[in-house]
Scaffold this active site. Structure first.
Site, PDB file in Angstrom:
ATOM      1  N   ILE A   1      50.808 -16.667  21.234  1.00  0.00           N
ATOM      2  CA  ILE A   1      49.996 -17.846  20.911  1.00  0.00           C
ATOM      3  C   ILE A   1      48.825 -17.380  20.053  1.00  0.00           C
ATOM      4  O   ILE A   1      47.944 -16.646  20.538  1.00  0.00           O
ATOM      5  CB  ILE A   1      49.464 -18.537  22.179  1.00  0.00           C
ATOM      6  CG1 ILE A   1      50.594 -18.768  23.187  1.00  0.00           C
ATOM      7  CG2 ILE A   1      48.761 -19.845  21.814  1.00  0.00           C
ATOM      8  CD1 ILE A   1      50.111 -19.190  24.569  1.00  0.00           C
TER       9      ILE A   1
ATOM     10  N   LYS B   1      36.023 -10.542  22.982  1.00  0.00           N
ATOM     11  CA  LYS B   1      35.691 -11.230  24.234  1.00  0.00           C
ATOM     12  C   LYS B   1      36.582 -12.442  24.527  1.00  0.00           C
ATOM     13  O   LYS B   1      37.051 -12.610  25.656  1.00  0.00           O
ATOM     14  CB  LYS B   1      34.225 -11.669  24.170  1.00  0.00           C
ATOM     15  CG  LYS B   1      33.588 -11.766  25.532  1.00  0.00           C
ATOM     16  CD  LYS B   1      32.087 -12.043  25.420  1.00  0.00           C
ATOM     17  CE  LYS B   1      31.672 -13.012  26.523  1.00  0.00           C
ATOM     18  NZ  LYS B   1      30.313 -13.518  26.329  1.00  0.00           N
TER      19      LYS B   1
ATOM     20  N   ASN C   1      48.842 -21.579  16.253  1.00  0.00           N
ATOM     21  CA  ASN C   1      47.739 -22.431  16.711  1.00  0.00           C
ATOM     22  C   ASN C   1      46.392 -22.047  16.096  1.00  0.00           C
ATOM     23  O   ASN C   1      45.491 -22.878  16.032  1.00  0.00           O
ATOM     24  CB  ASN C   1      47.691 -22.350  18.250  1.00  0.00           C
ATOM     25  CG  ASN C   1      46.428 -22.920  18.829  1.00  0.00           C
ATOM     26  OD1 ASN C   1      46.277 -24.135  18.925  1.00  0.00           O
ATOM     27  ND2 ASN C   1      45.476 -22.060  19.189  1.00  0.00           N
TER      28      ASN C   1
ATOM     29  N   TYR D   1      41.967 -28.653   4.769  1.00  0.00           N
ATOM     30  CA  TYR D   1      42.588 -28.699   6.091  1.00  0.00           C
ATOM     31  C   TYR D   1      43.807 -29.627   6.103  1.00  0.00           C
ATOM     32  O   TYR D   1      44.873 -29.280   6.636  1.00  0.00           O
ATOM     33  CB  TYR D   1      41.526 -29.181   7.077  1.00  0.00           C
ATOM     34  CG  TYR D   1      41.902 -29.200   8.530  1.00  0.00           C
ATOM     35  CD1 TYR D   1      42.015 -28.029   9.270  1.00  0.00           C
ATOM     36  CD2 TYR D   1      42.107 -30.411   9.194  1.00  0.00           C
ATOM     37  CE1 TYR D   1      42.326 -28.065  10.616  1.00  0.00           C
ATOM     38  CE2 TYR D   1      42.411 -30.459  10.538  1.00  0.00           C
ATOM     39  CZ  TYR D   1      42.522 -29.285  11.249  1.00  0.00           C
ATOM     40  OH  TYR D   1      42.836 -29.321  12.585  1.00  0.00           O
TER      41      TYR D   1
ATOM     42  N   LYS E   1      47.638 -28.646   6.849  1.00  0.00           N
ATOM     43  CA  LYS E   1      48.306 -29.217   8.019  1.00  0.00           C
ATOM     44  C   LYS E   1      49.597 -29.954   7.650  1.00  0.00           C
ATOM     45  O   LYS E   1      50.580 -29.895   8.384  1.00  0.00           O
ATOM     46  CB  LYS E   1      47.342 -30.146   8.765  1.00  0.00           C
ATOM     47  CG  LYS E   1      46.215 -29.409   9.499  1.00  0.00           C
ATOM     48  CD  LYS E   1      46.734 -28.286  10.373  1.00  0.00           C
ATOM     49  CE  LYS E   1      45.775 -27.855  11.467  1.00  0.00           C
ATOM     50  NZ  LYS E   1      46.290 -26.675  12.207  1.00  0.00           N
TER      51      LYS E   1
HETATM   52  P1  NAI Z   1      39.368 -23.604  18.433  1.00  0.00           P
HETATM   53  O1  NAI Z   1      38.422 -23.249  17.362  1.00  0.00           O
HETATM   54  O2  NAI Z   1      38.855 -23.632  19.824  1.00  0.00           O
HETATM   55  O3  NAI Z   1      40.630 -22.645  18.427  1.00  0.00           O
HETATM   56  C1  NAI Z   1      41.095 -21.969  17.297  1.00  0.00           C
HETATM   57  C2  NAI Z   1      41.158 -20.499  17.626  1.00  0.00           C
HETATM   58  O4  NAI Z   1      41.747 -19.801  16.531  1.00  0.00           O
HETATM   59  C3  NAI Z   1      39.778 -19.899  17.847  1.00  0.00           C
HETATM   60  O5  NAI Z   1      39.703 -19.299  19.130  1.00  0.00           O
HETATM   61  C4  NAI Z   1      39.649 -18.884  16.719  1.00  0.00           C
HETATM   62  O6  NAI Z   1      38.900 -17.717  17.061  1.00  0.00           O
HETATM   63  C5  NAI Z   1      41.091 -18.575  16.399  1.00  0.00           C
HETATM   64  N1  NAI Z   1      41.254 -18.075  15.026  1.00  0.00           N
HETATM   65  C6  NAI Z   1      40.716 -18.591  13.906  1.00  0.00           C
HETATM   66  N2  NAI Z   1      41.065 -17.878  12.844  1.00  0.00           N
HETATM   67  C7  NAI Z   1      41.872 -16.880  13.288  1.00  0.00           C
HETATM   68  C8  NAI Z   1      42.552 -15.814  12.643  1.00  0.00           C
HETATM   69  N3  NAI Z   1      42.454 -15.627  11.322  1.00  0.00           N
HETATM   70  N4  NAI Z   1      43.303 -14.973  13.387  1.00  0.00           N
HETATM   71  C9  NAI Z   1      43.375 -15.156  14.752  1.00  0.00           C
HETATM   72  N5  NAI Z   1      42.739 -16.143  15.401  1.00  0.00           N
HETATM   73  C10 NAI Z   1      41.994 -17.004  14.685  1.00  0.00           C
HETATM   74  O7  NAI Z   1      39.952 -25.054  18.051  1.00  0.00           O
HETATM   75  P2  NAI Z   1      41.172 -25.897  18.680  1.00  0.00           P
HETATM   76  O8  NAI Z   1      40.750 -27.291  18.643  1.00  0.00           O
HETATM   77  O9  NAI Z   1      41.613 -25.313  19.956  1.00  0.00           O
HETATM   78  O10 NAI Z   1      42.297 -25.700  17.570  1.00  0.00           O
HETATM   79  C11 NAI Z   1      43.592 -25.189  17.823  1.00  0.00           C
HETATM   80  C12 NAI Z   1      44.524 -25.696  16.750  1.00  0.00           C
HETATM   81  O11 NAI Z   1      44.685 -27.106  16.895  1.00  0.00           O
HETATM   82  C13 NAI Z   1      44.038 -25.482  15.319  1.00  0.00           C
HETATM   83  O12 NAI Z   1      45.121 -25.167  14.493  1.00  0.00           O
HETATM   84  C14 NAI Z   1      43.464 -26.833  14.956  1.00  0.00           C
HETATM   85  O13 NAI Z   1      43.441 -27.026  13.561  1.00  0.00           O
HETATM   86  C15 NAI Z   1      44.442 -27.737  15.655  1.00  0.00           C
HETATM   87  N6  NAI Z   1      43.953 -29.077  15.870  1.00  0.00           N
HETATM   88  C16 NAI Z   1      42.991 -29.333  16.774  1.00  0.00           C
HETATM   89  C17 NAI Z   1      42.550 -30.623  16.946  1.00  0.00           C
HETATM   90  C18 NAI Z   1      41.574 -30.966  17.975  1.00  0.00           C
HETATM   91  O14 NAI Z   1      41.359 -32.182  18.174  1.00  0.00           O
HETATM   92  N7  NAI Z   1      40.957 -30.037  18.655  1.00  0.00           N
HETATM   93  C19 NAI Z   1      43.046 -31.720  16.102  1.00  0.00           C
HETATM   94  C20 NAI Z   1      44.120 -31.353  15.248  1.00  0.00           C
HETATM   95  C21 NAI Z   1      44.527 -30.069  15.127  1.00  0.00           C
END
Ligand code: NAI
Length: 319
Positions: A14, A53, A100, A165, A169
């Site tokens: 993941i 972390k 993700n 974005y 997507k």
């Molecule tokens: P989040 O910011 O909590 O989780 C994203 C995670 O990806 C973070 O922990 C970050 O450190 C990690 N990350 C970012 N760049 C990275 C890289 N280059 N390599 C490894 N890890 C990396 O945000 P969330 O909301 O949990 O997002 C998860 C997914 O769901 C994303 O793809 C987001 O675009 C998508 N999403 C979320 C929505 C929401 O309502 N929260 C809506 C639509 C899509």
């Protein structure tokens, strides 16, 4: 069904599972017996910085509940190989990949820099491409693979300030649709979700009482189902938020069908705009593949005499 969905002996990667939605997936997979690779570079929402972390905390939480997980801190853009290596070195295989990881670099289009555009495409789209392609031959060989692409309502519908974005997507949706077709004969199933949930991504754009209903753990059950042994769907798109689980598909309007042997004018189009844009349910179509063009061919009388009602559109598969 009475048989609980189990992930015993399955290895799941993941990306970006140090927080937000990914963390909830990790916890729920581990709870059902999966061995989980918790990848997260631990940066900011904008993609800067890094820390072990985030991933470490999720692994500790899983282990404290008796589950099996390993942390990986690689940046999916620069070292997707490292992420796969962690799965292979720690658990000897990979069965499921959840793409993700994500960042945001919002700006109105007029002000968006090329770097803001490319950085967002790099993490979401190129990152998912690279890691999925690394896992693909393994999935092919073992005749089992499950992939989830994380799209977004912003990709399906557009959203002010998110040109980068939304492009990334919807790109993931296209990638999903093609990989689903290429995966058929290897039992590789690829689906896309467009979630809405409380995380640092949405914290500032929704009121707190709404956010508190949009819990990220409400998304995980669909992701688990879509990657289970028994799942049927592939190439499907699901919108998922709070208690909503719904499928999204393409719909072609009833349409305007003119004789292709004639020439057309812009005025003819203007005059028939009603037909072109009519989504009357008795005339709409739901195409899922290029060969669904046979409907168009028949409506425009393009089918040759000997075609027996359809023309096969060839793809690389047929060549
Ligand atoms: P989040 O910011 O909590 O989780 C994203 C995670 O990806 C973070 O922990 C970050 O450190 C990690 N990350 C970012 N760049 C990275 C890289 N280059 N390599 C490894 N890890 C990396 O945000 P969330 O909301 O949990 O997002 C998860 C997914 O769901 C994303 O793809 C987001 O675009 C998508 N999403 C979320 C929505 C929401 O309502 N929260 C809506 C639509 C899509």
């Amino acid at each position: 069904t009475d048989n609980p969905i189990s992930f015993k002996d399955k290895v799941v990667i993941i990306t970006g599972s140090g927080g937000g939605l990914g963390k909830q997936y990790a916890l729920q997979y581990a709870q059902r017996g999966a061995k989980v690779v918790v990848n997260d570079l631990g940066g900011t929402l904008g993609g800067s910085g890094s820390s072990n972390k985030a991933a470490d905390l999720v692994v500790s939480e899983i282990e404290s509940k008796g589950g099996i997980a390993v942390a990986n801190y690689d940046n999916i853009v620069t070292n997707p190989t490292g992420i796969l290596q962690t799965a292979i070195n720690s658990f000897g295989r990979v069965d499921i990949l959840i793409n993700n990881a994500g960042i945001l670099k919002d700006a109105s289009f007029a002000k968006m820099t090329q770097k803001q555009f490319e950085d967002v495409l790099d993490v979401h789209l190129n990152g998912a491409f690279k890691l999925t392609q690394l896992c693909w031959p393994i999935f092919q060989k073992q005749k089992f693979g499950r992939v989830v692409m994380t799209a977004s309502p912003a990709g399906l519908y557009g959203n002010f300030g998110q040109a980068n974005y939304s492009a990334a997507k919807l790109g993931l949706v296209g990638l999903c649709e093609t990989l689903a077709k290429e995966g058929v004969k290897y039992n590789i199933k690829v689906n896309a979700i467009a979630p809405l949930a409380k995380s640092r991504m949405t914290e500032t754009i929704l009121p707190p009482d709404v956010l508190n209903k949009l819990l990220p753990e409400k998304i995980a059950p669909l992701v688990l189902y879509l990657t289970s042994d028994i799942v049927d769907s592939s190439g499907s798109i699901y919108e998922v938020a709070a208690g909503l689980f719904a499928q999204i598909r393409w719909e072609r309007s009833g349409g305007l069908y003119l004789n292709p042997n004639k020439s057309f004018t812009p005025e003819a189009i203007l005059n028939k705009l009603k037909d072109i844009s009519s989504f009357d349910p008795s005339t709409t179509e739901y195409p899922t593949q290029l060969n669904d063009y046979n409907f168009v061919y028949s409506k425009t009388s393009m089918l040759p005499e000997n075609s027996q009602g359809s023309i096969k559109i060839k793809s690389l598969k047929d060549k």
